[in-house]
Design a protein around this motif. Structure first.
Motif, PDB file in Angstrom:
ATOM      1  N   VAL A 142       0.966  -1.172   0.052  1.00  0.00           N
ATOM      2  CA  VAL A 142       0.098   0.032  -0.010  1.00  0.00           C
ATOM      3  C   VAL A 142       0.888   1.369   0.257  1.00  0.00           C
ATOM      4  O   VAL A 142       0.637   2.195  -0.906  1.00  0.00           O
ATOM      5  N   MET A 143       1.797   1.348   1.003  1.00  0.00           N
ATOM      6  CA  MET A 143       2.492   2.537   1.221  1.00  0.00           C
ATOM      7  C   MET A 143       3.505   2.869   0.022  1.00  0.00           C
ATOM      8  O   MET A 143       3.426   3.847  -0.463  1.00  0.00           O
ATOM      9  N   THR A 144       4.105   2.081  -0.615  1.00  0.00           N
ATOM     10  CA  THR A 144       5.355   1.975  -1.458  1.00  0.00           C
ATOM     11  C   THR A 144       4.605   2.573  -2.829  1.00  0.00           C
ATOM     12  O   THR A 144       4.945   3.628  -3.384  1.00  0.00           O
ATOM     13  N   PRO A 145       3.323   2.020  -3.327  1.00  0.00           N
ATOM     14  CA  PRO A 145       3.020   2.486  -4.465  1.00  0.00           C
ATOM     15  C   PRO A 145       2.407   3.999  -4.420  1.00  0.00           C
ATOM     16  O   PRO A 145       2.165   4.743  -5.363  1.00  0.00           O
ATOM     17  N   ALA A 146       1.491   4.265  -3.233  1.00  0.00           N
ATOM     18  CA  ALA A 146       0.993   5.394  -2.775  1.00  0.00           C
ATOM     19  C   ALA A 146       2.036   6.465  -2.870  1.00  0.00           C
ATOM     20  O   ALA A 146       1.734   7.718  -3.211  1.00  0.00           O
ATOM     21  N   LEU A 147       3.120   6.338  -1.994  1.00  0.00           N
ATOM     22  CA  LEU A 147       4.255   7.431  -2.092  1.00  0.00           C
ATOM     23  C   LEU A 147       4.670   7.707  -3.492  1.00  0.00           C
ATOM     24  O   LEU A 147       5.293   8.693  -3.676  1.00  0.00           O
ATOM     25  N   MET A 148       4.888   6.762  -4.156  1.00  0.00           N
ATOM     26  CA  MET A 148       5.711   6.826  -5.414  1.00  0.00           C
ATOM     27  C   MET A 148       4.717   7.582  -6.185  1.00  0.00           C
ATOM     28  O   MET A 148       5.117   8.431  -7.318  1.00  0.00           O
ATOM     29  N   TYR A 149       3.293   7.359  -6.246  1.00  0.00           N
ATOM     30  CA  TYR A 149       2.294   8.170  -6.841  1.00  0.00           C
ATOM     31  C   TYR A 149       2.515   9.559  -6.448  1.00  0.00           C
ATOM     32  O   TYR A 149       2.359  10.407  -7.364  1.00  0.00           O
ATOM     33  N   LEU A 150       2.515   9.846  -5.306  1.00  0.00           N
ATOM     34  CA  LEU A 150       2.668  11.266  -4.682  1.00  0.00           C
ATOM     35  C   LEU A 150       3.662  12.184  -5.042  1.00  0.00           C
ATOM     36  O   LEU A 150       3.657  13.145  -5.359  1.00  0.00           O
ATOM     37  N   PHE A 151       4.729  11.107  -5.078  1.00  0.00           N
ATOM     38  CA  PHE A 151       6.186  12.038  -5.050  1.00  0.00           C
ATOM     39  C   PHE A 151       6.956  12.204  -6.515  1.00  0.00           C
ATOM     40  O   PHE A 151       7.459  12.992  -6.881  1.00  0.00           O
ATOM     41  N   ALA A 152       6.540  10.915  -7.301  1.00  0.00           N
ATOM     42  CA  ALA A 152       7.337  10.540  -8.531  1.00  0.00           C
ATOM     43  C   ALA A 152       6.516  10.661  -9.866  1.00  0.00           C
ATOM     44  O   ALA A 152       7.247  10.693 -10.835  1.00  0.00           O
ATOM     45  N   SER A 153       5.360  10.752  -9.728  1.00  0.00           N
ATOM     46  CA  SER A 153       4.463  10.933 -10.882  1.00  0.00           C
ATOM     47  C   SER A 153       4.797  12.167 -11.902  1.00  0.00           C
ATOM     48  O   SER A 153       4.479  12.107 -13.038  1.00  0.00           O
ATOM     49  N   GLN A 154       5.379  13.334 -11.326  1.00  0.00           N
ATOM     50  CA  GLN A 154       5.694  14.157 -12.136  1.00  0.00           C
ATOM     51  C   GLN A 154       7.039  14.221 -13.047  1.00  0.00           C
ATOM     52  O   GLN A 154       7.318  14.967 -14.122  1.00  0.00           O
ATOM     53  N   TRP A 155       7.856  13.060 -12.610  1.00  0.00           N
ATOM     54  CA  TRP A 155       8.798  12.719 -13.761  1.00  0.00           C
ATOM     55  C   TRP A 155       8.422  11.708 -14.683  1.00  0.00           C
ATOM     56  O   TRP A 155       8.822  11.722 -15.764  1.00  0.00           O
ATOM     57  N   LEU A 156       7.975  10.446 -14.427  1.00  0.00           N
ATOM     58  CA  LEU A 156       7.499   9.528 -15.075  1.00  0.00           C
ATOM     59  C   LEU A 156       5.945   8.954 -14.520  1.00  0.00           C
ATOM     60  O   LEU A 156       5.591   9.299 -13.666  1.00  0.00           O
ATOM     61  N   ALA A 157       5.373   8.478 -15.586  1.00  0.00           N
ATOM     62  CA  ALA A 157       4.035   7.847 -15.267  1.00  0.00           C
ATOM     63  C   ALA A 157       4.069   6.518 -14.351  1.00  0.00           C
ATOM     64  O   ALA A 157       4.949   5.840 -14.398  1.00  0.00           O
TER      65      ALA A 157
END
Length: 336
Positions: A142-157
């Motif tokens: 739960v935590m890893t995908p949620a945090l990735m979507y929050l922080f990293a979606s500005q660089w890659l999908a």
């Protein structure tokens, strides 16, 4: 035979950092050989997680009820300090988008099991370390995908649903299978468990070699920048993990534990997720691959420093009693 395997496992476990470095260099020097391991990265990590499941017991989660505040702070530190630190470093070092996503992925991963070993070497709170690692690992889908979507979606999908399913397959299912097998076979599996470190270390070093081989060219071009980012990220995690524990009133043994729990990630998971979800951007796997090397060098180094740190009122530890027991016969022989 099993006794020999157990002794080999103990030796390999103690020299883990050395083997990671050796295989990392081998992957760099002989890339064509180790590139073939690439498709097997996720299954290899599954083997490691299956081994973790074989060793899990209810006592590993008992600390949640005995010390809920300490466990909660460890989980919170893992999933705030490391993603936050990675995000700041991405901007401070002006990292390329694919490297930034890779560093964020490393920061959003749960704690690694190596932190338990290093906490033991540092004379820290091992029970707390095992519990926090187990909890962050189980929360990772739960935590890893949620945090990735929050922080990293500005660089890659980022596809959090697909990442959730990957982590379930790579981590939760193998752990559940390990727990089930241990429950089914009971004491009959305990002899085999003694050889697990050998299998786990072999899997992890092969993963490190495979990623180094696949990223050889990128490593030569931007390896220094990524290395600096990983080292700073790891140092920030250990520093603030220790300080948060200190500021919250924890004793020194818990502070040591928190330094490693926050600062050391499951870099193998980072490599596997990068290989599956960002295959078109191989540089995303590089931060986790370098972390697999660096964390297992920096952790034991800090543990060596921590060994001599203790509270004024701290009672003689197991290590001290063993040292005293070893010295007593020597003194007696000298007196004769």
């Amino acid at each position: 035979m099993m006794k020999v395997l157990a002794k080999m496992s103990q030796f390999v476990n103690k020299t883990f950092a050395l083997w990671v470095v050796i295989f990392g260099i081998a992957g760099f020097v002989f890339p064509e050989i180790f590139k073939q391991i690439g498709p097997w990265i996720a299954p290899l990590l599954g083997v490691v997680m299956f081994g973790m499941g074989l060793t899990l017991s209810p006592s590993d989660f008992r600390e949640i009820f005995r010390r809920p505040r300490d466990v909660f702070l460890g989980i919170l530190g893992q999933f705030t300090i490391m993603p936050g630190g990675a995000f700041l470093l991405c901007y401070a070092l002006d990292l390329p988008p694919d490297v930034a996503v890779g560093l964020m992925l490393l920061g959003c991963c749960p704690g690694g099991t190596a932190s338990n070993v290093v906490t033991f070497l540092a004379r820290g709170d091992v029970a707390l370390s095992v519990t926090i690692t187990s909890c962050t690992t189980l929360l990772a889908p739960v935590m890893t995908p949620a945090l990735m979507y929050l922080f990293a979606s500005q660089w890659l999908a980022i596809d959090p649903t697909a990442m959730f399913m990957s982590i379930v397959q790579i981590i939760l299912l193998p752990i559940a299978a390990g727990v089930f097998v241990h429950k089914l076979l009971g004491a009959r599996i305990d002899t085999a468990v003694a050889a697990l470190p050998l299998v786990s270390v072999l899997a992890i070093v092969l993963i490190a070699a495979a990623v180094t081989a696949a990223s050889r060219q990128q490593l030569m071009n931007t390896g220094l920048l990524v290395f600096v980012a990983v080292v700073l990220h790891n140092a920030l995690g250990m520093l603030f993990g220790f300080l948060v524990a200190k500021w919250s009133g924890m004793n020194l043994a818990k502070c040591k534990c928190m330094a490693f729990e926050v600062g050391m990630q499951n870099s193998g998971l980072g490599v596997a997720l990068a290989s599956v979800h960002f295959a078109a951007n191989p540089m995303t796997a590089l931060p986790a691959a370098i972390a697999a090397l660096w964390h297992n060098v920096a952790g034991p180094m800090l543990a060596t420093v921590f060994q001599n740190w203790r509270d004024d009122d701290e009672k003689a530890s197991f290590f001290d009693r063993m040292e005293a027991a070893c010295k007593t016969p020597a003194k007696a022989a000298a007196a004769e």
